[in-house]
Design an enzyme around this catalytic site. Structure first.
Site, mmCIF file in Angstrom:
data_model
loop_
_atom_site.group_PDB
_atom_site.id
_atom_site.type_symbol
_atom_site.label_atom_id
_atom_site.label_comp_id
_atom_site.label_asym_id
_atom_site.label_seq_id
_atom_site.Cartn_x
_atom_site.Cartn_y
_atom_site.Cartn_z
ATOM 1 N N SER A 25 -1.385 -6.117 9.513
ATOM 2 C CA SER A 25 -1.881 -5.223 8.472
ATOM 3 C C SER A 25 -3.401 -5.069 8.622
ATOM 4 O O SER A 25 -4.072 -6.004 9.047
ATOM 5 C CB SER A 25 -1.552 -5.857 7.112
ATOM 6 O OG SER A 25 -1.478 -4.885 6.111
ATOM 7 N N PRO A 26 -3.942 -3.889 8.303
ATOM 8 C CA PRO A 26 -5.390 -3.713 8.440
ATOM 9 C C PRO A 26 -6.143 -4.739 7.592
ATOM 10 O O PRO A 26 -5.810 -4.943 6.428
ATOM 11 C CB PRO A 26 -5.625 -2.292 7.910
ATOM 12 C CG PRO A 26 -4.301 -1.608 8.038
ATOM 13 C CD PRO A 26 -3.273 -2.672 7.817
ATOM 14 N N ALA A 60 -9.663 -0.928 8.244
ATOM 15 C CA ALA A 60 -10.008 0.441 7.870
ATOM 16 C C ALA A 60 -11.258 0.866 8.637
ATOM 17 O O ALA A 60 -12.310 0.239 8.509
ATOM 18 C CB ALA A 60 -10.281 0.492 6.367
ATOM 19 N N GLN A 102 -6.479 2.165 11.670
ATOM 20 C CA GLN A 102 -6.384 2.745 10.332
ATOM 21 C C GLN A 102 -7.640 3.588 10.076
ATOM 22 O O GLN A 102 -8.762 3.088 10.191
ATOM 23 C CB GLN A 102 -6.281 1.659 9.253
ATOM 24 C CG GLN A 102 -6.002 2.249 7.871
ATOM 25 C CD GLN A 102 -6.021 1.224 6.754
ATOM 26 O OE1 GLN A 102 -6.959 0.432 6.631
ATOM 27 N NE2 GLN A 102 -4.980 1.232 5.918
ATOM 28 N N TYR A 191 -8.986 4.421 -2.599
ATOM 29 C CA TYR A 191 -9.954 5.097 -1.743
ATOM 30 C C TYR A 191 -9.742 6.611 -1.830
ATOM 31 O O TYR A 191 -8.903 7.090 -2.591
ATOM 32 C CB TYR A 191 -9.886 4.533 -0.319
ATOM 33 C CG TYR A 191 -10.239 3.060 -0.304
ATOM 34 C CD1 TYR A 191 -11.457 2.625 -0.831
ATOM 35 C CD2 TYR A 191 -9.354 2.094 0.161
ATOM 36 C CE1 TYR A 191 -11.791 1.274 -0.880
ATOM 37 C CE2 TYR A 191 -9.676 0.743 0.117
ATOM 38 C CZ TYR A 191 -10.897 0.341 -0.407
ATOM 39 O OH TYR A 191 -11.215 -1.002 -0.468
ATOM 40 N N GLY A 345 -0.657 -9.731 6.535
ATOM 41 C CA GLY A 345 -2.114 -9.828 6.556
ATOM 42 C C GLY A 345 -2.554 -11.277 6.590
ATOM 43 O O GLY A 345 -2.799 -11.864 7.639
#
Ligand SMILES: Cc1cc2nc3c(=O)[nH]c(=O)nc-3n(C[C@H](O)[C@H](O)[C@H](O)COP(=O)(O)O)c2cc1C
Length: 391
Positions: A25-26, A60, A102, A191, A345
């Site tokens: 996961s980012p 991200a 991402q 975001y 993550g």
């Protein structure tokens, strides 16, 4: 490797085959300089490839400078940033894993301090933080701060929307040229794109606000523009906050409809996270000013129901994320139709070799081809210990 264990079944999406269903996961590292990846990023991301996660997402990466969450966030808006990422991409590929990026714009949640640049809550770039730098003007669908005391964002006008849309396209093309083979659009966690979707972030009265169609318009335009700019064979993911979890906010039904519309514009996988539209501080602070650990009292797999609901109602692949810890839990999610992929993550940060441990736990034949040959001695050693314990 073939296996009846789903976690280790390859997944073909367009022209890309993921070697297994385990996704990194980012994970923002707040360690870039001017958006450029540093040795830390190589060490961090290459570890997951050595551990054989099938798809390794970067954190991200901001599509433009004002879209960074903090001054220390990764960027992909210039060539220097792409060049620094190229060796990381090559290394991930060399391990038989797939590098993904991402793409993100922090919108009204930009211009904050890195969590470890000073103790305590970090809603704003503060004058007393050496690493903070100067605050910058944030942008959003509407001039609504995330919470009291946050920056008041400037409302994007039509020219501003076009600029952001183009920034996503340019970043996507640059990421492809750098060698990333999967892209994910960050539409979650409050975001920019999420704030267009949610009625709690979007109060516009033009074509980009109002009802669900209006609020979905800009994120869908970005997705369609990115899809049109990248190779047809390249998988495109979108991370959403499946629910806001707040009164009057975005709902799971909205997510189902949005996923349907995303499938129509060529998004392949919906990555199902949740929350973030409000301004809860990232760390809670004790009376003495020291941070308490992040409040992570969540149930294992708490977001899987979102992924399952979307997968059941829409012809699109989904990814589940959030407190997926145990290999058997991960396998069960895939086996009973909760998701097509699982993203981890914190558990992978804790143990980057989780996939290899999972293979052992699930009785998958972890032969030497799965492990990096440089580490074959460790596999031998482990087999010896296991045999000793069983004798
Ligand atoms: C240190 C840290 C950084 C994160 N950075 C990002 C990010 O860049 N993009 C994103 O979509 N989510 C980010 N997240 C959320 C994670 O990708 C993931 O969804 C979340 O941690 C839940 O999964 P887990 O329980 O396996 O950790 C971050 C989480 C952590 C702990």
């Amino acid at each position: 490797m073939t296996s009846t264990i789903k976690l280790f079944e390859p997944l073909e999406i367009r022209a890309t085959t993921l070697p297994n269903r385990i996704v990194v996961s980012p994970l923002c590292q707040y360690s870039a300089v001017d958006g450029v990846a540093q040795p830390w990023h190589f060490a961090h991301l290459s570890t997951f490839a050595r551990g054989k996660s099938g798809l390794v997402f970067t954190e991200a990466a901001a599509v433009e400078a004002r879209g960074r969450i903090t001054p220390d966030c990764l960027g992909i808006w210039n060539d220097a940033q792409a060049e620094a990422l190229a060796p990381i991409v090559d290394f991930i590929e060399s391990q038989g894993c797939v590098p993904g990026m991402q793409l993100a714009h922090a919108g009204r949640k930009a211009s904050t301090c890195s969590p470890f640049s000073e103790w305590g809550p970090v809603p704003l770039v503060k004058a007393n933080s050496e690493r903070a730098g100067e605050p910058w003007q944030t942008v959003a669908p509407s001039p609504l701060p995330v919470a009291d005391g946050w920056h008041v964002p400037a409302e994007l006008d039509n020219a501003g929307l076009e600029q952001v849309r183009q920034a996503f396209v340019d970043a996507a093309v640059r990421a492809c040229e750098t060698g990333f083979r999967v892209l994910e659009l960050h539409m979650a966690h409050g975001y920019l794109l999420h704030s267009f979707l949610s009625p709690l972030g979007n109060r516009r009265s033009d074509a980009y606000g109002g009802d669900l169609d209006g609020r979905m318009r800009f994120p869908l335009e970005v997705a369609a523009a990115v899809r049109a700019a990248i190779p047809d064979g390249m998988p495109l993911f979108a991370r959403i906050s499946a629910i806001d979890g707040r009164e009057g906010g975005w709902t799971l039904d909205d997510s189902v409809e949005f996923s349907r519309r995303m499938a129509e514009v060529g998004v392949d996988v919906v990555d199902c996270s949740s929350g973030g539209i409000g301004g809860a501080p990232r760390f809670r602070v004790a009376d003495d000013g020291k941070p308490l650990t992040r409040d992570s009292a969540r149930e294992p797999g708490f977001q899987v129901p979102f992924s399952r609901a979307i997968r059941e109602q829409v012809d699109i692949k989904t990814m589940a994320v959030g407190v997926i810890i145990d290999p058997r839990q991960a396998e069960e999610i895939l086996q009973d139709g909760g998701a097509d992929l699982v993203a981890l993550g914190r558990e992978l940060m804790w143990d980057p070799f989780w996939p290899l441990r999972a293979a052992e736990t699930l009785g998958v034949d972890t032969d030497y081809r799965m492990w990096p040959p440089q580490y074959a001695w460790a596999v031998d050693r482990r087999a010896q210990i296991k045999a000793l314990n069983e004798s």
